[in-house]
Structure formats: structure tokens, C-alpha cells
Write an enzyme that holds these catalytic residues in place. Structure first.
Site, mmCIF file in Angstrom:
data_model
loop_
_atom_site.group_PDB
_atom_site.id
_atom_site.type_symbol
_atom_site.label_atom_id
_atom_site.label_comp_id
_atom_site.label_asym_id
_atom_site.label_seq_id
_atom_site.Cartn_x
_atom_site.Cartn_y
_atom_site.Cartn_z
ATOM 1 N N ASP A 132 0.760 -1.316 0.116
ATOM 2 C CA ASP A 132 0.391 -0.086 0.015
ATOM 3 C C ASP A 132 0.705 1.121 -0.315
ATOM 4 O OD1 ASP A 132 -1.889 -1.691 0.076
ATOM 5 O OD2 ASP A 132 -2.711 -1.538 2.198
ATOM 6 N N LYS A 147 -6.795 2.864 -2.392
ATOM 7 C CA LYS A 147 -7.195 2.684 -0.843
ATOM 8 C C LYS A 147 -7.704 4.830 -0.234
ATOM 9 C CE LYS A 147 -5.803 0.691 3.308
ATOM 10 N NZ LYS A 147 -4.246 0.135 3.494
ATOM 11 N N LYS A 184 -10.255 -0.047 -2.197
ATOM 12 C CA LYS A 184 -10.580 0.033 -0.498
ATOM 13 C C LYS A 184 -10.531 1.471 0.298
ATOM 14 C CE LYS A 184 -5.589 -3.135 -0.451
ATOM 15 N NZ LYS A 184 -4.338 -3.773 0.150
#
Lengths: 236, 236
Positions: free
Chosen positions: A108, A170, A199
Site C-alpha cells: 500500500d 485506498k 479499498k
């Protein structure tokens, strides 16, 4: 409570979702500044228990998490340039390479939000491309930290990250003043279409919140409250 | 306001401190997640105006800050492993090397607090030693993030960092739930004696607070409110 009741599916839109299916949405997260080895062990054991999709830990805890989760379906996710995204490009590239070498299966990556806010979108795209090129067989997520972006910037960085080939966008680091909203998930999903998943993350603590975010288009839920959310699902 | 009044010294204990001297205590800090190039330029100009000791910026903004501050007394400080300190050791070493290469004159290194809380003090000492060895001619500061530590841990990590040869111990990242306290500055100073200085940081916003921290033993004040504090000093 009967076993039958425990397995009652939850509804989002016109779909049903069972507790077992719910577990596959959850990325159980531990990114506190004082997380200990004991905390990481507990996290990984809860992830095995509920068959969570992934755990998300500090780079320092990748080897430990990997050792515990070996042989299980739960993957090890770690964070790159976290949570500020404003170290130098080379450092983020090297951190990504090293994390993968140590066993991280998903990365990430926090975008350089300062560069976004300064209008240097080419820099942001170049940095993300280099990071992705360093580990071609790994799933990358771009954390765009929605709380600092205008609607136009959210669309622009989503488009950039999709163009670079990320697996997910995300919404949040969890360190900003605001986390995932249904509106942001819809906006990102609308830009992405089927090119990548969303996400949702940041201050997600309850089952109804999770169900709303999934209904809005989230493919994964990053939360430090995965355990509590599963218990809520199993009890309802 | 007369020039004479502007130069009136402030008192701490039995010492006096003039606004000009006060400026030399201040490390003007900009580590927000959405800091832009324009913000950095403004920061550096205010640092020149008040002859601040240093500016503290994200690694990404080291070259820009260095270019503006070239020829001035104000140094460029950047942060390593900031603010969580829990990436891998090699990454922190490489980040320190790269930051120095790009022109950083001082490095504020966040200790791995997770390792401290897990009792792995040897790891913490080893990591800090390697970082310091990578740039032998640079001033290093260990950020110990006091808000997560017990009194015993604060003393232990201060002793470790002093043993490694840091120039300063810094109390806080500014991202934790609590910043510098007079009590912590005294505790750290008491362990250090004259081996290194104390940088007080985290939620420092007023002149009386600065004067108390200096009286407690702080040799440097890390704050994002340096401008306001100087204006308070010049007006009083």
C-alpha cells in the site's frame, strides 16, 4: 445462539453476504506507532481465525507476520512511505523492493500528497510507475488520502494510479482528520470502473458502516476493528 | 512600538533572552501531510527573516529548502522514518544517506518505538548506530516519542541514543497524542547531562511555553508556530 443464526447473511443492495464472505473483505490493520510483537501475533491469529483477506502491518513486522501466516490464505500487506508519502522517490522504491524481499505480498503506497497539492502530477505518476516496476508480480495499492484532496484531485490521482496499473485505490491512511466516506468510494469506483478495486479505510468501526461501503463499491475494507466487526456479524 | 521595547529580553530562571537570541532556539517545522512547495518557500523566508536556527521539512522538500536557505545561517533539518519509525532498518539508513546527499544538514531520526515497547533495545541501538555511521559529519537527533514510553523507557532510550553519539534527543514527532512537557525535558536532560542537547517539540505554540521549556533544559524548540512565537516576543 444457534449455528444457523450465526450464518445469517447480511444484505447490501440486492446481494447477500455471509460472515464467512465478510471475512474475505477485511484487511485487518495494525499501524499504531507503538505496536509490539505481541500485538502483531494477536493480529495474525485473529486473521487466521476469521480467514481475513489480509493483514496490514508496518514494514518492520513483515517477517514476523509472514512466519505466522505461512500456509494460510491471509496475505501480508505492508505500507510504503507511510503515512506521509513525502520521502524521496528512491526511498519509496527501495522500501517497496525490500518489503517484497522480506515477504510482503501486497504493498500500500502513499502518494506524495504534497506533490499533488503543488500541481506536480507528473512527479506523482512517475514515482508510482517506478515503485510498481520494482515488483512486477505484486499487488499494489495507491493510498490517495482523500481528506486532503478536492473532488478534481481525487479523480485525477485515481486516473493516474489506474494508468500505472495498481490493483486497488485506498481512500485513507487512517492518520488524517477523516477516513473513508460512501461518497468517495462511489467517486473513485466511478473513475476506475473495472480497472482496479476500491479499498475503503480510515475510521471504519461498525458492521453497518462496512455494509454501506461495500454497497458503494468497496472491494476491500481496511480496518483495525475487523475482530469487532466479525463479532457483530456473527451475533446479528 | 519603540525599537527599545522590541528588544526587551525575556526571562527564564536567572537568565535573560532577547528576541534575536530566541530565534536561534527555534526550529521552524512544516511536516503536514499536504505541505506544498509554496508553503515550504513561505517557511524558509520566515526562517531567514527571524534567523531561525533551522527549518524541519519532509525529505521531499530538502532540495527546495536548501536552495532558498543557501548562504543563510538557518540549516535544513529533515526527518528519517517519520513519524512512525517502523520501517526496516536498511530503509532508514538509506533514507539518511540520501537526505544528506540532497543537502540536509541535520537528521531527526524516529526510533523504532515498536521495538522499544517489545523490549528489543539492542535492535534500537544497532539501528541508530548504523544510521549515524552512514553520515559521520552530520548532526543527528533521536526522536523518542515520549508519549508512548514509560519513565524507565525514556531514560533507557536516552542513554542508548547518547551512547550512539547523537547531538540531540527530541521529545516528540508532533503526531502522537501528546507533545513536549517540562517534566520530560528535565528527565532527558538529567540523563544526558552535557553529552547532547534536548529538542522540545510537539504542540508548542506560545512564548510562555517556550520559556518554560528552555528553563527546563531545552536547547532547541521544534515548532510549527515559530512565526507567531517570535511576533509574541517582539510585541511583549
Amino acid at each position: 445462539m444457534s449455528e444457523k443464526k450465526k450464518k445469517k447473511p447480511h444484505h447490501y443492495g440486492n446481494k447477500h453476504i455471509s460472515p464467512a464472505e465478510l471475512g474475505r473483505y477485511i484487511e485487518q490493520t495494525l499501524l499504531t506507532p507503538n505496536a509490539t510483537e505481541a500485538d502483531v501475533i494477536k493480529l495474525c491469529k485473529s486473521a487466521i481465525r476469521y480467514n481475513f483477506c489480509s493483514v496490514c502491518v508496518h514494514p518492520y513486522y513483515v517477517p514476523l507476520s509472514k512466519a505466522i501466516l505461512s500456509g494460510h490464505e491471509t496475505t501480508v500487506t505492508t505500507v510504503i512511505g507511510f503515512p506521509l508519502g513525502m520521502t524521496m522517490k528512491n526511498i519509496k522504491v527501495y522500501e517497496a523492493m525490500q518489503a517484497a524481499l522480506y515477504g510482503a505480498q501486497e504493498l500500500d503506497v502513499v502518494l506524495n500528497i504534497g506533490a499533488v497539492k503543488s500541481g506536480n502530477l507528473d512527479y506523482v505518476a512517475g514515482e508510482l510507475s517506478e515503485i510498481l516496476a520494482a515488483n512486477k508480480s505484486i499487488v499494489h495499492t495507491a493510498i490517495i488520502e482523500t481528506c486532503y484532496l478536492t473532488e478534481k484531485e481525487k479523480s485525477a490521482v485515481t486516473e493516474i494510479a489506474a494508468g500505472c496499473g495498481v490493483g486497488f485505490i485506498k481512500t485513507s491512511t487512517g492518520f488524517g482528520p477523516k477516513g473513508a466516506t460512501d461518497k468517495d468510494v462511489k467517486l473513485i469506483k466511478n473513475v476506475l470502473k473495472d480497472r482496479a478495486g476500491v479499498k475503503a479505510s480510515g475510521n471504519i468501526r461498525t458492521l453497518p458502516q462496512v455494509m454501506r461501503l461495500i454497497k458503494s463499491g468497496a472491494a476491500r475494507i481496511g480496518t483495525s476493528a475487523g475482530l469487532e466487526i466479525m463479532q457483530e456479524a456473527l451475533a446479528s
